[in-house]
Design an enzyme around this catalytic site. Structure first.
Site, PDB file in Angstrom:
ATOM      1  N   CYS A 210       0.849  -1.184   0.000  1.00 30.91           N
ATOM      2  CA  CYS A 210       0.000   0.000   0.000  1.00 30.91           C
ATOM      3  C   CYS A 210       0.889   1.240   0.000  1.00 30.91           C
ATOM      4  O   CYS A 210       1.815   1.345   0.807  1.00 30.91           O
ATOM      5  CB  CYS A 210      -0.897   0.004   1.241  1.00 30.91           C
ATOM      6  SG  CYS A 210      -1.823   1.543   1.459  1.00 30.91           S
TER       7      CYS A 210
ATOM      8  N   CYS B  12       0.702   3.305   3.513  1.00 29.60           N
ATOM      9  CA  CYS B  12       1.327   2.871   4.770  1.00 29.60           C
ATOM     10  C   CYS B  12       2.316   1.724   4.616  1.00 29.60           C
ATOM     11  O   CYS B  12       2.858   1.241   5.603  1.00 29.60           O
ATOM     12  CB  CYS B  12       0.242   2.476   5.768  1.00 29.60           C
ATOM     13  SG  CYS B  12      -0.666   0.983   5.316  1.00 29.60           S
TER      14      CYS B  12
ATOM     15  N   CYS C 212      -6.890  -0.917   1.983  1.00 31.01           N
ATOM     16  CA  CYS C 212      -5.862  -1.338   2.930  1.00 31.01           C
ATOM     17  C   CYS C 212      -6.482  -1.402   4.325  1.00 31.01           C
ATOM     18  O   CYS C 212      -7.135  -0.455   4.766  1.00 31.01           O
ATOM     19  CB  CYS C 212      -4.708  -0.340   2.887  1.00 31.01           C
ATOM     20  SG  CYS C 212      -3.451  -0.625   4.148  1.00 31.01           S
TER      21      CYS C 212
ATOM     22  N   CYS D 138      -4.458   1.552   6.795  1.00 32.17           N
ATOM     23  CA  CYS D 138      -4.686   3.000   6.629  1.00 32.17           C
ATOM     24  C   CYS D 138      -6.033   3.318   6.003  1.00 32.17           C
ATOM     25  O   CYS D 138      -6.387   4.485   5.875  1.00 32.17           O
ATOM     26  CB  CYS D 138      -3.557   3.640   5.830  1.00 32.17           C
ATOM     27  SG  CYS D 138      -3.566   3.258   4.059  1.00 32.17           S
TER      28      CYS D 138
ATOM     29  N   CYS E  59      -8.448  -5.715  -9.183  1.00 33.71           N
ATOM     30  CA  CYS E  59      -8.099  -4.678 -10.153  1.00 33.71           C
ATOM     31  C   CYS E  59      -7.650  -3.448  -9.365  1.00 33.71           C
ATOM     32  O   CYS E  59      -8.467  -2.763  -8.756  1.00 33.71           O
ATOM     33  CB  CYS E  59      -9.324  -4.388 -11.019  1.00 33.71           C
ATOM     34  SG  CYS E  59      -8.990  -3.315 -12.410  1.00 33.71           S
TER      35      CYS E  59
END
Length: 166
Positions: free
Chosen positions: A84, A87, A132, A135, A155
């Site tokens: 991510c 984070c 995520c 975060c 996707c």
């Protein structure tokens, strides 16, 4: 010049410009106790804006969508991990990546404990949006048209990821 990201309403209206819109009124799942005290959950909007490049901010924090075929990660084929961008939580292993011919980095599996989901009605039909778990940054949508063994297609917006080679 056409803006390099699309927001939900511009997809619906067929506009090429930038429009602000969220996925749905449903909020991202924040129930995972592993991340309840995460400092990423306490960042202000101004701190997120300072931390992320503009396009990444729009996708991760405003649920925008980057234009297809615009991400260098779409062609990334080295061994490693996709994290991510908000984070750096690991989300995908490179061995799960495949060319979906959609223009976005796509994966047939995900590190499931590191994502949350919600229902997105922005285009008039329900879709599963994933984010995520640490975060709560928007990543993309998951569809049931991927390859075996899962049949899933995660996707992902490339600007929402960082690639870390092995």
């Amino acid at each position: 010049m056409t803006h390099p990201i699309l927001h939900r309403r511009s997809l619906l209206a067929g506009l090429g410009g930038l429009t602000l819109a969220g996925c749905s009124s449903e909020t991202a799942s924040a129930g995972d106790p592993r991340f309840a005290d995460s400092p990423f959950r306490r960042l202000t909007d101004a701190q997120w804006r300072a931390r992320l490049p503009g396009l990444s901010y729009a996708v991760l924090r405003e649920e925008a969508t980057e234009r297809p075929y615009s991400s260098p990660l779409n062609g990334e084929s080295r061994t490693g991990t996709f994290l991510c961008r908000g984070c750096e939580l690991p989300l995908f292993e490179s061995r799960w990546k495949y060319d979906s011919r959609t223009g976005w980095p796509s994966f047939w599996d995900v590190i499931s404990r590191n994502i949350g989901t919600k229902t997105d009605y922005a285009i008039g039909v329900p879709r599963t949006e994933y984010h995520c778990a640490r975060c709560l940054g928007h990543q993309g949508h998951v569809f049931n048209d991927g390859p075996r063994p899962t049949g899933k297609r995660y996707c992902n917006n490339g600007v929402a990821l960082i690639f870390r080679p092995a």
